[in-house]
Write a protein that holds these residues in place. Structure first.
Motif, PDB file in Angstrom:
ATOM      1  N   LYS A 140       2.057  10.575 -13.171  1.00 20.00           N
ATOM      2  CA  LYS A 140       1.630  11.973 -13.220  1.00 20.00           C
ATOM      3  C   LYS A 140       2.693  12.902 -12.616  1.00 20.00           C
ATOM      4  O   LYS A 140       2.875  14.028 -13.084  1.00 20.00           O
ATOM      5  CB  LYS A 140       0.289  12.146 -12.508  1.00 20.00           C
ATOM      6  N   PHE A 141       3.373  12.429 -11.581  1.00 22.15           N
ATOM      7  CA  PHE A 141       4.481  13.212 -11.022  1.00 22.15           C
ATOM      8  C   PHE A 141       5.572  13.409 -12.076  1.00 22.15           C
ATOM      9  O   PHE A 141       6.121  14.501 -12.227  1.00 22.15           O
ATOM     10  CB  PHE A 141       5.068  12.520  -9.792  1.00 22.15           C
ATOM     11  N   ILE A 142       5.874  12.340 -12.799  1.00 21.58           N
ATOM     12  CA  ILE A 142       6.920  12.413 -13.825  1.00 21.58           C
ATOM     13  C   ILE A 142       6.495  13.345 -14.954  1.00 21.58           C
ATOM     14  O   ILE A 142       7.288  14.163 -15.437  1.00 21.58           O
ATOM     15  CB  ILE A 142       7.231  10.999 -14.362  1.00 21.58           C
ATOM     16  N   ASP A 143       5.234  13.251 -15.382  1.00 29.70           N
ATOM     17  CA  ASP A 143       4.723  14.135 -16.443  1.00 29.70           C
ATOM     18  C   ASP A 143       4.757  15.594 -15.991  1.00 29.70           C
ATOM     19  O   ASP A 143       5.110  16.493 -16.771  1.00 29.70           O
ATOM     20  CB  ASP A 143       3.292  13.741 -16.814  1.00 29.70           C
TER      21      ASP A 143
ATOM     22  N   SER B 162      -3.837   8.395  -7.612  1.00 31.61           N
ATOM     23  CA  SER B 162      -4.624   8.825  -8.760  1.00 31.61           C
ATOM     24  C   SER B 162      -6.101   8.510  -8.537  1.00 31.61           C
ATOM     25  O   SER B 162      -6.459   7.394  -8.148  1.00 31.61           O
ATOM     26  CB  SER B 162      -4.123   8.101 -10.023  1.00 31.61           C
ATOM     27  N   GLY B 163      -6.947   9.522  -8.728  1.00 34.73           N
ATOM     28  CA  GLY B 163      -8.378   9.333  -8.563  1.00 34.73           C
ATOM     29  C   GLY B 163      -8.871   9.502  -7.147  1.00 34.73           C
ATOM     30  O   GLY B 163     -10.072   9.420  -6.887  1.00 34.73           O
ATOM     31  N   VAL B 164      -7.968   9.740  -6.194  1.00 32.40           N
ATOM     32  CA  VAL B 164      -8.380   9.945  -4.803  1.00 32.40           C
ATOM     33  C   VAL B 164      -8.059  11.392  -4.422  1.00 32.40           C
ATOM     34  O   VAL B 164      -8.877  12.296  -4.631  1.00 32.40           O
ATOM     35  CB  VAL B 164      -7.688   8.945  -3.844  1.00 32.40           C
TER      36      VAL B 164
ATOM     37  N   LEU C  61      -2.574  19.274  -8.755  1.00 27.15           N
ATOM     38  CA  LEU C  61      -2.002  18.827  -7.490  1.00 27.15           C
ATOM     39  C   LEU C  61      -0.536  18.432  -7.665  1.00 27.15           C
ATOM     40  O   LEU C  61       0.322  18.796  -6.853  1.00 27.15           O
ATOM     41  CB  LEU C  61      -2.803  17.636  -6.944  1.00 27.15           C
ATOM     42  N   TYR C  62      -0.239  17.727  -8.743  1.00 26.25           N
ATOM     43  CA  TYR C  62       1.138  17.301  -9.010  1.00 26.25           C
ATOM     44  C   TYR C  62       2.009  18.506  -9.370  1.00 26.25           C
ATOM     45  O   TYR C  62       3.186  18.573  -8.979  1.00 26.25           O
ATOM     46  CB  TYR C  62       1.150  16.265 -10.132  1.00 26.25           C
TER      47      TYR C  62
ATOM     48  N   ASP D 144       0.849  -1.192   0.000  1.00 30.09           N
ATOM     49  CA  ASP D 144       0.000   0.000   0.000  1.00 30.09           C
ATOM     50  C   ASP D 144       0.886   1.245   0.000  1.00 30.09           C
ATOM     51  O   ASP D 144       0.977   1.960   1.000  1.00 30.09           O
ATOM     52  CB  ASP D 144      -0.922  -0.014   1.223  1.00 30.09           C
ATOM     53  N   PRO D 145       1.559   1.547  -1.120  1.00 31.20           N
ATOM     54  CA  PRO D 145       2.492   2.673  -1.167  1.00 31.20           C
ATOM     55  C   PRO D 145       1.770   4.014  -1.114  1.00 31.20           C
ATOM     56  O   PRO D 145       0.565   4.089  -1.382  1.00 31.20           O
ATOM     57  CB  PRO D 145       3.194   2.484  -2.518  1.00 31.20           C
ATOM     58  N   PRO D 146       2.479   5.093  -0.781  1.00 26.69           N
ATOM     59  CA  PRO D 146       1.860   6.418  -0.704  1.00 26.69           C
ATOM     60  C   PRO D 146       1.290   6.902  -2.039  1.00 26.69           C
ATOM     61  O   PRO D 146       0.377   7.719  -2.051  1.00 26.69           O
ATOM     62  CB  PRO D 146       2.996   7.332  -0.239  1.00 26.69           C
ATOM     63  N   SER D 147       1.862   6.439  -3.147  1.00 30.50           N
ATOM     64  CA  SER D 147       1.338   6.811  -4.473  1.00 30.50           C
ATOM     65  C   SER D 147       1.293   5.582  -5.362  1.00 30.50           C
ATOM     66  O   SER D 147       2.259   4.806  -5.407  1.00 30.50           O
ATOM     67  CB  SER D 147       2.226   7.879  -5.131  1.00 30.50           C
ATOM     68  N   ASP D 148       0.157   5.407  -6.062  1.00 32.93           N
ATOM     69  CA  ASP D 148       0.056   4.272  -6.975  1.00 32.93           C
ATOM     70  C   ASP D 148       0.805   4.573  -8.275  1.00 32.93           C
ATOM     71  O   ASP D 148       1.333   5.672  -8.474  1.00 32.93           O
ATOM     72  CB  ASP D 148      -1.412   3.933  -7.251  1.00 32.93           C
ATOM     73  N   ALA D 149       0.869   3.576  -9.158  1.00 33.57           N
ATOM     74  CA  ALA D 149       1.656   3.710 -10.388  1.00 33.57           C
ATOM     75  C   ALA D 149       1.177   4.876 -11.250  1.00 33.57           C
ATOM     76  O   ALA D 149       1.987   5.609 -11.836  1.00 33.57           O
ATOM     77  CB  ALA D 149       1.601   2.403 -11.182  1.00 33.57           C
TER      78      ALA D 149
END
Length: 444
Positions: free
Chosen positions: A177-180, A421-423, A432-433, A167-172
């Motif tokens: 989206k962070f990278i983009d 993503s989506g939450v 947000l990113y 259950d990581p802090p950010s999903d794939a």
């Protein structure tokens, strides 16, 4: 962005090799090894700590040896005997020197790391030169060292993840989206893991997106980033503070931030807890996270069982009055500004957001609702911002609160909060990113 690789034969104090690293740091260059690494080699206490930390790996790697002493030569993190590669890499991560000589001794059927020192070129057998050439080429061909950065990128960002986390802090999708987003701001973002520790100084910034704890690699990466003077989210002192609920409680109380009634439980006052709090109440291990290490105490028998088990892990516990709410507020705070607000509802038939004992994976966590900041009660926002600012005015936090009868109660302040993503991005989307990447630009 100048990087210096110090391949001197001698790094001893005030030698030319020592001054190569010292002057590189003075000129604000990134140097491997840095002076701290050179001094670490002289520290017997650090060698003992590393020996203890790598104990399982040391015993597994050397278990077939019959001798009482073993010397391992390490070149750019690799040994010329493949079965020792993993041990060699871990030692290279701890002492970032190109050539290392590690000496192990066996006592009472157990191996110990006795010493680590630099290995000068004139000590290396000529038969190892071909091997060294191969591993040196691999080392210097890593993307972060000599491959020129594309013109559009002004900075580089390492995003630390743990690929084994359930259950990581950010999903794939959120990581993508962070990278983009980073790309839009001229930041070359790359996902890294624990194996990339030795590469960290080659980046301009570190963004931790794995579960943080003082005893895992997240803290080690944060400390390394801080000593390398690269931008960080979040700083090691923030991890230290947020990971301990005893510290958080004392900090909130000392600064008049409303919290549930709480008792710090030790072996001395354990008998008075039920009398002071009543039943039910919540019992927590200080460094608990994601609802793990947290028990709801409904009876005296529950308390006896829980406290016996929990005191095996820590000398202090937190007993907190049980405040029932349908949901918890989570206010996302970035550098002293609220950036999102979310309601996390309790898991079906459970008193917490997460129910790890649930056999139904769909209902192991509750529902959520993202709320526009302007619709969040002002006292909730004000309390969240005050609580986060007590930790630091620079950082990414998730402040958990309960709202009861027009009052906000701080449950905890989390560093490294969930952004999926989506939450959490349900209202702001890509914005947000972008806000987080803009925070990195300010740090640069």
């Amino acid at each position: 962005n100048l990087r210096v690789f110090n391949l001197s034969s001698d790094y001893s104090y005030q030698s030319k090799g020592y001054y190569v690293s010292l002057l590189a740091e003075a000129r604000d260059h990134r140097v491997l090894p840095d002076v701290k690494a050179l001094l670490d080699l002289r520290s017997l206490s650090l060698t003992k700590i590393i020996s203890d930390n790598l104990d399982d790996l040391i015993q597994d790697s050397l278990k077939t040896l019959k001798s009482k002493e073993f010397v391992l030569n390490i070149f750019f993190g690799k040994a010329n005997i493949k079965k020792y590669d993993k041990l060699s890499l871990e030692l290279h991560k701890s002492f970032q020197v190109p050539y290392l000589k590690a000496r192990f001794v066996r006592s009472k059927k157990k191996w110990y790391l006795q010493s680590v020192r630099t290995l000068s070129l004139n000590e290396i057998s000529s038969q190892n030169f071909d091997f060294i050439k191969v591993v040196a080429e691999e080392y210097f061909n890593k993307k972060r060292y000599f491959s020129p950065r594309e013109d559009k990128y002004q900075y580089s960002l390492a995003i630390l993840v743990d690929e084994d986390e359930k259950d990581p802090p950010s999903d794939a999708k959120a990581l993508d989206k962070f990278i983009d987003s980073a790309d839009k701001f001229g930041i070359d973002a790359e996902i890294i893991t624990a194996d990339d520790f030795h590469r960290l100084p080659a980046f301009d910034a570190l963004f931790i997106r794995q579960f943080t704890h003082v005893n895992n690699q997240s803290y080690r990466f944060a400390r390394k980033a801080q000593s390398s003077k690269i931008a960080i989210v979040d700083y090691p002192e923030i991890i230290l503070k947020c990971c301990n609920k005893v510290y958080l409680h004392e900090l909130m109380v000392a600064n008049s931030v409303r919290c549930p009634k709480t008792i710090i439980v030790s072996s001395d006052n354990r008998k008075n807890v039920i009398e002071q709090l009543g039943l039910p109440f919540v019992l927590k291990i200080p460094d608990s996270a994601f609802s793990v290490g947290v028990n709801k105490i409904n009876s005296e028998q529950d308390f006896k069982i829980a406290i016996k088990e929990m005191f095996e892990e820590t000398d202090l516990l937190l007993a907190q009055e049980y405040l029932y709410t349908d949901f918890d507020w989570r206010i996302g705070v970035l550098d002293d500004e609220a950036i999102y607000a979310c309601k996390y509802y309790m898991a079906r038939g459970h008193w917490q957001i997460y129910n790890w004992q649930s056999k139904d994976q769909k209902h192991c966590s509750g529902d959520f609702q993202v709320v526009p900041l302007e619709l969040v009660p002002s006292y909730v926002l004000k309390t969240a911002l005050k609580a986060a600012n007590l930790i630091s005015d620079k950082g990414l936090f998730g402040v958990d609160l309960k709202e009861i009868k027009g009052k906000a109660y701080v449950i905890e302040v989390n560093d490294n909060p969930s952004i999926d993503s989506g939450v959490e991005d349900a209202l702001l989307g890509d914005r947000l990113y972008d806000l987080i990447m803009q925070a990195f630009l300010k740090r640069f």
